[in-house]
Enzyme design. Sequence first.
Site, mmCIF file in Angstrom:
data_model
loop_
_atom_site.group_PDB
_atom_site.id
_atom_site.type_symbol
_atom_site.label_atom_id
_atom_site.label_comp_id
_atom_site.label_asym_id
_atom_site.label_seq_id
_atom_site.Cartn_x
_atom_site.Cartn_y
_atom_site.Cartn_z
ATOM 1 N N GLY A 15 0.785 -1.239 0.000
ATOM 2 C CA GLY A 15 0.000 0.000 0.000
ATOM 3 C C GLY A 15 0.810 1.278 0.000
ATOM 4 N NE ARG A 94 -8.725 -12.754 -6.595
ATOM 5 C CZ ARG A 94 -7.636 -13.466 -6.309
ATOM 6 N NH1 ARG A 94 -6.784 -13.084 -5.406
ATOM 7 N NH2 ARG A 94 -7.398 -14.584 -6.957
ATOM 8 C CG LEU A 96 -11.271 -6.199 -10.664
ATOM 9 C CD1 LEU A 96 -11.058 -4.696 -10.584
ATOM 10 C CD2 LEU A 96 -12.197 -6.677 -9.537
ATOM 11 C CG ASN A 110 -3.911 -0.693 -12.521
ATOM 12 O OD1 ASN A 110 -3.714 -0.895 -11.309
ATOM 13 N ND2 ASN A 110 -3.278 -1.382 -13.457
ATOM 14 C CG HIS A 112 1.588 -2.145 -15.239
ATOM 15 N ND1 HIS A 112 1.345 -3.363 -14.621
ATOM 16 C CD2 HIS A 112 2.554 -2.374 -16.163
ATOM 17 C CE1 HIS A 112 2.132 -4.285 -15.158
ATOM 18 N NE2 HIS A 112 2.874 -3.718 -16.085
ATOM 19 C CD GLU A 146 -6.428 -7.233 -24.164
ATOM 20 O OE1 GLU A 146 -5.213 -7.121 -24.425
ATOM 21 O OE2 GLU A 146 -7.332 -7.089 -25.000
ATOM 22 C CB VAL A 147 -4.648 -7.940 -17.445
ATOM 23 C CG1 VAL A 147 -3.580 -7.588 -16.407
ATOM 24 C CG2 VAL A 147 -5.694 -8.857 -16.826
ATOM 25 C CB ALA A 176 8.872 7.294 -10.956
ATOM 26 C CD GLU A 177 4.910 2.006 -9.210
ATOM 27 O OE1 GLU A 177 3.798 1.745 -8.731
ATOM 28 O OE2 GLU A 177 5.806 1.141 -9.337
HETATM 29 C C1 GRF Z 1 3.371 -1.131 -7.532
HETATM 30 O O1 GRF Z 1 4.613 -1.277 -8.178
HETATM 31 C C2 GRF Z 1 2.257 -1.004 -8.527
HETATM 32 O O2 GRF Z 1 2.611 -0.314 -9.694
HETATM 33 C C3 GRF Z 1 1.954 -2.434 -8.864
HETATM 34 O O3 GRF Z 1 2.103 -3.137 -7.653
HETATM 35 C C4 GRF Z 1 2.985 -2.416 -6.792
HETATM 36 C C5 GRF Z 1 2.221 -2.121 -5.534
HETATM 37 O O4 GRF Z 1 3.017 -1.523 -4.553
HETATM 38 N N1 GRF Z 1 0.669 -2.560 -9.508
HETATM 39 P P1 GRF Z 1 2.340 -0.806 -3.316
HETATM 40 O O5 GRF Z 1 1.386 -1.814 -2.686
HETATM 41 O O6 GRF Z 1 1.615 0.404 -3.826
HETATM 42 O O7 GRF Z 1 3.461 -0.449 -2.395
#
Ligand code: GRF
Length: 220
Positions: A15, A94, A96, A110, A112, A146-147, A176-177
Amino acid sequence: MAHKTRVGILISGRGSNMASLIAAARDPDYPAEIACVLSDRPQADGLKKAQAEGVPAIAVDHTTFDTREAFEAALDAELKALRVDLIACAGFLRVLSAAFVSRWHDRMVNIHPSLLPAFKGLDTHARALHAGVKIAGCTVHVVRPEVDDGPIIAQAAVPVLTGDTPERLAARVLEAEHRLYPHALKLFLSGRARTAGASLEDTQVPVNQEKALFWPPLEG
Ligand code: GRF
């Protein structure tokens, strides 16, 4: 800010992206409030973190349902009860169903950890290293059945460095995320990025060529 979109975050684990969205939403000018965090795994660390932040944190344990439809119906019921307008998936593991995704059409995003459409699915960093790419990164997109598919809202690039392991690259991408997700969600909710069929209409973001990432860097 008068109207804030009520966002429900779906997680399965740590998280850390969830935490970055919760932190961003504390800004009174941010266009979203975090209505709840839902996890399909009761033991997810993210649930404890959300609780500590005062955000309703609920486990919908997928192992207690006989079918995916039953699990998704329970998820939907929680989201409805908490008056969620938009779902933000953040490490939700999961897959969906198309039926669930279409109920939330254009209301589910989402993150990724790759520059989509490259490296969809799991083990992204190991596959990126194996392919020898010089630039990796992350993507926030609108969810389609699609995933890891759907209109791209925003991406961030990070360099791949000599000696990188999947773990080292993952850590660099994750930083970066944490910056990209709040930014992309804000673009989407403020209408500066909006879907147009299969793609995304542009965001009126000023072009700053200087800030584009070249890796290895340009010389001179
Ligand atoms: C992240 O790298 C996200 O992009 C991917 O799963 C990871 C989740 O990390 N889908 P966190 O639970 O947000 O720390």
